[in-house]
Design an enzyme around this catalytic site. Structure first.
Site, PDB file in Angstrom:
ATOM      1  N   GLU B  50       0.867  -1.185   0.000  1.00  0.00           N
ATOM      2  CA  GLU B  50       0.000   0.000   0.000  1.00  0.00           C
ATOM      3  C   GLU B  50       0.894   1.223   0.000  1.00  0.00           C
ATOM      4  OE1 GLU B  50      -3.850  -1.651   2.515  1.00  0.00           O
ATOM      5  OE2 GLU B  50      -2.867   0.182   3.161  1.00  0.00           O
ATOM      6  N   ASP B  61      -6.436   9.822   9.820  1.00  0.00           N
ATOM      7  CA  ASP B  61      -5.149   9.287  10.236  1.00  0.00           C
ATOM      8  C   ASP B  61      -4.687   9.848  11.566  1.00  0.00           C
ATOM      9  OD1 ASP B  61      -4.221   7.440   8.168  1.00  0.00           O
ATOM     10  OD2 ASP B  61      -4.427   9.175   6.850  1.00  0.00           O
TER      11      ASP B  61
END
Lengths: 406, 279
Positions: B50, B61
């Site tokens: 990823e 995040d």
């Protein structure tokens, strides 16, 4: 789908997907999506529920102090020598700004949804204070995210929030302003999605927030429209409001959108000028992008990275704008213009001295535009401006700039 | 091309072990170092990569990935440069699937068609775009799938059985189960709850179900790998990179090897995952 150039009504949006033309939508993480859909369902029930509307109206009258007056600024009008200037006095609301109109509505929704905890983001601190106020009134614990830079320059509001029992969390990521506070509030929400209600302070974010906040703020325009007809027997020729995220402006504008004779002007924070980086004029100098749950005009670089805005006024210090304003700009129904820091500061002082009203720095931007336009208009014309907040919170900032020690 | 992803999961199934999916931020701490990290990942045991696309406002995040994005942007990373990383990597590795992960605005800013063509040409196999739920499928998901790029969807504990079919509808490649509500880098959740959630999702889809959020050690990887088709590790790798940097935030001679060491350990974990089940 083709967007008609001229819709039958400018007041019909958003569509069922939360779109105003190409703007708006629901650009959020999957974790939040079920909650956003729950919120939309509850909002759709509440807005047609007479009991909800009655409670909202009752609190509006007895807690906020509505209707706010429509005030003819006689001395300012004489001084400028042109159009008659009226203020919608939403700075007289409980907590000192229009923000409370939205917070009362949303806390009632939070209660209906059985939520246990309130979070909010704040820039100038007005929305934080309003959120902390309604949380205290309804007995919810409240966490307010505020950029560390703003915590410093809006100390009186930080103190108010703490007195009201809220926890104020300074956000240090990014430049420590409103956008970063909103990121942090979204992170909290993603983590505590089951029990937490997020009171977004402006008419932006994922659907249904832009519509919902507009509806709660439209009380400003509805009252003003009736009051103007009572005072002058007709509609104003121009309505003017400051836009940061754009909630006070959409609240004033929306009831006038289908009145063709009424010109609509939104005033953005031009900061230190649009040539440089230090401004927040997303509609004038930005381009469409996706941030904080909606597509709208944003200040961004060529790679789609969001820029930090600058404004003398913490409440306008946001690189985006509510999606409905983006649509009103593209359709041409409203025009948006920038006002620089120093122009706002001059307007602030002029109003203080001519009318004995200390305005917040946010509506000082709207006022600076009124000061430019009124002299060019006829004495039989009328400008209506939303005086959306009072300036007590800003006296330290202004004092510092003017070199007056406090 | 989607075939690379499907083949990788089919091979792992035949091998009888879950996939190790490793996330790092493109351009962190600088372009060259992150290219070195990327090239070292397959050898260290990563099965799928990823590749994070830095964004100024990463709303889902935690601090580790926020800081990684800031380091990358400060070093001049852009979406175009992130695609360059993939293109360079493909010169040495044609088998390891690459999934781009990030937020929509840089893609929207580049233009969806331009982006998809560039991604295909760079050898990208899938996309994870955090702020595009199924309600927004017309934006990128449907155009991506039409061009043969997988659109990998996040499902979360809040995605209930009524909603799952909608979330899975246009998804392909694999399903990324975010094992807790929260931001990246949070604490590891309850393992038995993860197993039952994976089974719940598997009842709705034939796609591999991979689990992430909170995986830090080989033991975590082993435990989650016992229940899932893949284990996603992100914040731990990003934190490993951060820990290897010099005081002024620059790459040190140890940065790439620090990541390799961590990934090797995690790879041991996933390779013994099914042995635990057999015991």
């Amino acid at each position: 789908m083709n967007q008609p150039l001229k819709p039958n009504s400018f007041r019909a949006g958003p569509d069922e997907d939360g779109r105003f033309g190409i703007y708006g939508g629901r650009f959020v993480a999957e974790t939040l999506m079920p909650l956003i859909l729950d919120l939309e369902a509850e909002w759709n029930k509440a807005k047609t529920d007479p009991a909800f509307q009655a409670e909202l109206a009752h609190l509006g009258t007895h807690y906020i102090g509505r209707p706010s007056p429509l005030y003819f600024a006689e001395r300012l009008t004489a001084e400028l020598g042109g159009a008659k200037i009226y203020f919608k006095r939403d700075e007289l609301n409980h907590t000192g700004s229009h923000k409370i109109n939205n917070c009362i509505g949303q806390i009632l929704l939070a209660k209906r949804m059985g939520k246990k905890r309130i979070i909010a983001e704040t820039g100038a601190g007005q929305h934080g204070v309003a959120s902390a106020t309604v949380a205290a009134r309804f007995g919810f614990p409240c966490v307010v995210y505020m950029g560390a830079t703003d915590v410093e320059r809006q100390a009186p509001n930080v103190f108010r929030m703490k007195l009201l029992g809220a926890e104020v969390i300074p956000v240090t990521s990014g430049h420590g302003t409103l956008k970063d506070a909103m990121n942090e509030a979204l992170r909290d929400w993603v983590t505590n999605v089951e029990d937490t209600y997020y009171i977004i302070g402006t008419a932006a974010g994922p659907h249904p927030y832009p519509e919902m906040v507009r509806e709660f703020q439209s009380v400003i325009g509805k009252e003003a429209r009736e009051q103007m007809i009572a005072a002058e027997g007709r509609l104003p020729d121009m309505v003017v409001a400051a836009v940061g995220g754009g909630s006070n402006a959409i609240g004033l504008f929306h009831p006038f959108l289908d009145d063709e004779s009424v010109r609509i002007v939104g005033v953005e924070a031009g900061g230190k000028g649009l040539d440089g980086e230090e401004h927040c004029a997303s509609l004038t100098a930005g381009r469409p992008g996706v941030l904080h749950g909606n597509r709208t005009y944003l200040l961004q670089d060529s790679d789609g990275q969001i820029k930090e805005g600058h404004s003398i006024s913490a409440g306008l210090d946001y690189p985006g704008i509510g999606p409905e304003h983006s649509w009103l700009k593209d359709t041409g129904r409203a025009e948006y213009v920038p006002i620089m820091d120093d122009e706002a500061l001059e307007a602030f002082q002029m109003l203080t001295r001519t009318e004995g009203i200390i305005p917040a720095l946010e509506p000082s931007h709207a006022l600076a535009e009124v000061i430019k336009r009124a002299p060019k208009m006829g004495k039989d014309e009328i400008i209506l401006m939303n005086l959306c907040g009072r300036g007590d919170k800003d006296i330290f900032t202004v004092g510092k700039i003017l070199g007056m020690g406090l | 091309m989607t075939a690379r992803m499907d083949k990788r999961f089919a091979d792992l199934k035949a091998e009888g072990r879950p996939a190790l999916i490793t996330y790092f931020m493109g351009g962190d701490p600088d372009y060259e170092t992150s290219l070195g990290i990327m090239k070292a990942l397959p050898e260290a045991g990563a099965d799928v990569i990823e590749l994070g696309m830095p964004f100024s406002d990463p709303m889902a995040d935690g601090p580790a990935i926020q800081l990684a994005g800031q380091r990358a942007l400060k070093a001049g990373q852009t979406l175009a440069r992130t695609l360059d990383l993939a293109r360079e990597f493909r010169k040495q590795d044609q088998d390891t699937p690459i999934v781009l992960m990030g937020y929509y605005n840089p893609i929207y800013s580049m233009g969806v068609e331009t982006f998809l063509d560039a991604a295909l040409e760079a050898g990208i196999d899938g996309l994870i775009v955090v702020d595009l739920p199924p309600e927004m499928d017309d934006e990128l998901c449907i155009p991506a799938v039409a061009k043969g790029i997988n659109f990998i969807r996040l499902t979360t504990p809040t995605t209930d059985n009524n909603r799952l079919p909608r979330v899975l509808q246009n998804s392909s490649g694999f399903v990324y189960y975010v094992s807790m509500n929260g931001i990246t880098g949070s604490a590891l959740p309850d393992l038995s709850a993860i197993a039952s959630s994976v089974n719940r999702i598997k009842a709705h889809t034939p796609l591999p179900v991979c689990v992430g959020f909170g995986v830090k050690t080989a033991d975590h990887a082993r435990a989650i790998g016992a229940a899932a088709d893949g284990v996603v590790v992100g914040s731990a790798i990003v934190a490993q990179i951060a820990g290897s940097l010099t005081k002024d935030g620059k790459a040190s001679p140890d940065t790439i090897s620090a990541v390799s060491t961590l990934v090797r350990g995690l790879a041991t974990g996933v390779r013994s995952a099914r042995l635990v089940v057999a015991e």
